[in-house]
Write a protein that holds these residues in place. Structure first.
Motif, PDB file in Angstrom:
ATOM      1  N   ASN A 117       1.385  -0.595  -0.101  1.00  0.00           N
ATOM      2  CA  ASN A 117      -0.157  -0.077  -0.092  1.00  0.00           C
ATOM      3  C   ASN A 117       0.862   1.224  -0.158  1.00  0.00           C
ATOM      4  O   ASN A 117       0.270   2.052  -0.657  1.00  0.00           O
ATOM      5  CB  ASN A 117      -0.711   0.215   0.791  1.00  0.00           C
ATOM      6  N   LEU A 118       1.456   1.412   0.264  1.00  0.00           N
ATOM      7  CA  LEU A 118       2.603   2.233   0.987  1.00  0.00           C
ATOM      8  C   LEU A 118       3.470   2.877  -0.728  1.00  0.00           C
ATOM      9  O   LEU A 118       3.645   3.569  -1.312  1.00  0.00           O
ATOM     10  CB  LEU A 118       3.977   2.192   1.653  1.00  0.00           C
ATOM     11  N   THR A 119       3.923   1.009  -1.165  1.00  0.00           N
ATOM     12  CA  THR A 119       4.548   0.850  -2.650  1.00  0.00           C
ATOM     13  C   THR A 119       3.218   2.167  -3.814  1.00  0.00           C
ATOM     14  O   THR A 119       4.387   2.848  -4.251  1.00  0.00           O
ATOM     15  CB  THR A 119       4.932   0.261  -2.222  1.00  0.00           C
ATOM     16  N   ASN A 120       2.506   1.085  -4.105  1.00  0.00           N
ATOM     17  CA  ASN A 120       1.350   1.987  -4.845  1.00  0.00           C
ATOM     18  C   ASN A 120       0.278   3.550  -3.656  1.00  0.00           C
ATOM     19  O   ASN A 120      -0.798   2.151  -3.718  1.00  0.00           O
ATOM     20  CB  ASN A 120       0.647   0.991  -5.056  1.00  0.00           C
ATOM     21  N   GLU A 124      -6.440   1.037  -3.032  1.00  0.00           N
ATOM     22  CA  GLU A 124      -7.040   1.006  -1.534  1.00  0.00           C
ATOM     23  C   GLU A 124      -6.228   0.162  -0.760  1.00  0.00           C
ATOM     24  O   GLU A 124      -5.826  -0.228  -0.890  1.00  0.00           O
ATOM     25  CB  GLU A 124      -8.408   1.008  -1.570  1.00  0.00           C
ATOM     26  N   VAL A 125      -6.445   0.440   0.248  1.00  0.00           N
ATOM     27  CA  VAL A 125      -5.806  -0.847   1.298  1.00  0.00           C
ATOM     28  C   VAL A 125      -7.026  -1.966   1.241  1.00  0.00           C
ATOM     29  O   VAL A 125      -5.607  -2.756   1.705  1.00  0.00           O
ATOM     30  CB  VAL A 125      -6.025   0.164   3.257  1.00  0.00           C
ATOM     31  N   SER A 126      -7.698  -1.993   1.349  1.00  0.00           N
ATOM     32  CA  SER A 126      -8.533  -3.139   0.481  1.00  0.00           C
ATOM     33  C   SER A 126      -7.859  -4.238  -0.115  1.00  0.00           C
ATOM     34  O   SER A 126      -7.507  -5.646   0.476  1.00  0.00           O
ATOM     35  CB  SER A 126      -9.935  -2.992   0.760  1.00  0.00           C
ATOM     36  N   VAL A 127      -7.335  -3.732  -1.000  1.00  0.00           N
ATOM     37  CA  VAL A 127      -6.770  -4.456  -2.201  1.00  0.00           C
ATOM     38  C   VAL A 127      -5.328  -4.579  -2.028  1.00  0.00           C
ATOM     39  O   VAL A 127      -4.801  -5.725  -2.022  1.00  0.00           O
ATOM     40  CB  VAL A 127      -6.660  -3.278  -3.439  1.00  0.00           C
ATOM     41  N   SER A 128      -5.021  -4.173  -0.854  1.00  0.00           N
ATOM     42  CA  SER A 128      -3.326  -4.531  -0.516  1.00  0.00           C
ATOM     43  C   SER A 128      -3.367  -5.993   0.752  1.00  0.00           C
ATOM     44  O   SER A 128      -2.675  -5.985   0.648  1.00  0.00           O
ATOM     45  CB  SER A 128      -2.372  -3.212   0.039  1.00  0.00           C
ATOM     46  N   PHE A 129      -4.060  -5.128   1.413  1.00  0.00           N
ATOM     47  CA  PHE A 129      -4.945  -6.331   2.096  1.00  0.00           C
ATOM     48  C   PHE A 129      -4.805  -8.006   1.771  1.00  0.00           C
ATOM     49  O   PHE A 129      -4.784  -8.461   2.617  1.00  0.00           O
ATOM     50  CB  PHE A 129      -4.801  -5.702   3.564  1.00  0.00           C
TER      51      PHE A 129
END
Length: 202
Positions: A117-120, A124-129
């Motif tokens: 999430n930090l890199t992209n 959205e946070v949900s996508v990263s999680f």
């Protein structure tokens, strides 16, 4: 939430210990400091704010408790995580070792989600999680557990709200999140390497 921090402060100021402050000597991770950093990490799930994260947090807290109980039962043999595991397995028990395996999986999941999430910075946070869950915990979870985690992924706040909860100064939030993540990733890699060895198996 951000108002709870001192002016210009961030969520990371509230942590009892960061993973970047956990002593590692000759590859051995100090047990007490590691547990403090892991306990501090669980408060991040409060920032995520949804009741759906309660099972994840309570699972981590339960595994921290198993490791700490072994440490308290045999403090001299448990000064670092590697010795704690080796010495527990000699007794033909593996409660704390199994707790460490599961705790490390959860740490890996959290680290991968937040790093992605930090890199992209448009994701959205949900996508990263969700992506991190697929890479880490999902392969170890039964079909009964997966929906619980799926609900948590769906309940993550919007990106802008999540970062706002971490602090007002976004440049500082991102810098401190990056430093904290680097420390966490190094600990996770160290544990992954050790837990994959024969001496950590039961």
């Amino acid at each position: 939430m951000a108002a709870a921090y001192p002016p210009g402060g961030t969520f990371f100021d509230t942590l009892k210990r960061s993973f970047s402050d956990v002593p590692v000597e000759s590859g051995k991770i100090a047990t007490s400091e590691f547990l403090e950093a892991a306990e501090s990490l669980t408060t991040l799930f409060d920032v995520l704010g949804s009741a759906a994260f309660k099972p994840i947090k309570s699972d981590m807290v339960g595994n921290i408790k198993k490791i700490r109980e072994r440490q308290l039962a045999a403090p001299i043999e448990s000064e670092n995580l590697q010795d704690l595991v080796r010495n527990e397995l000699k007794t033909k028990k593996h409660t704390a070792t199994e707790g460490l395996v599961w705790l490390n999986r959860a740490l890996d999941f959290t680290a991968q989600a937040l790093r992605q999430n930090l890199t992209n910075n448009n994701e959205e946070v949900s996508v990263s999680f969700r992506a991190a869950y697929g890479n880490t915990l999902s392969k170890h979870h039964s079909f009964l557990i997966k929906p619980v985690f799926s609900a948590a992924m769906s309940a993550t706040p919007y990106r802008k709200d999540f970062y706002a909860k971490l602090g007002d100064d976004q440049a500082r939030v991102e810098k401190e999140l990056g430093t904290w993540l680097t420390g966490l990733e190094q600990i996770v890699k160290n544990l992954n390497d050790f837990l994959a060895t024969k001496e950590a198996k039961w």
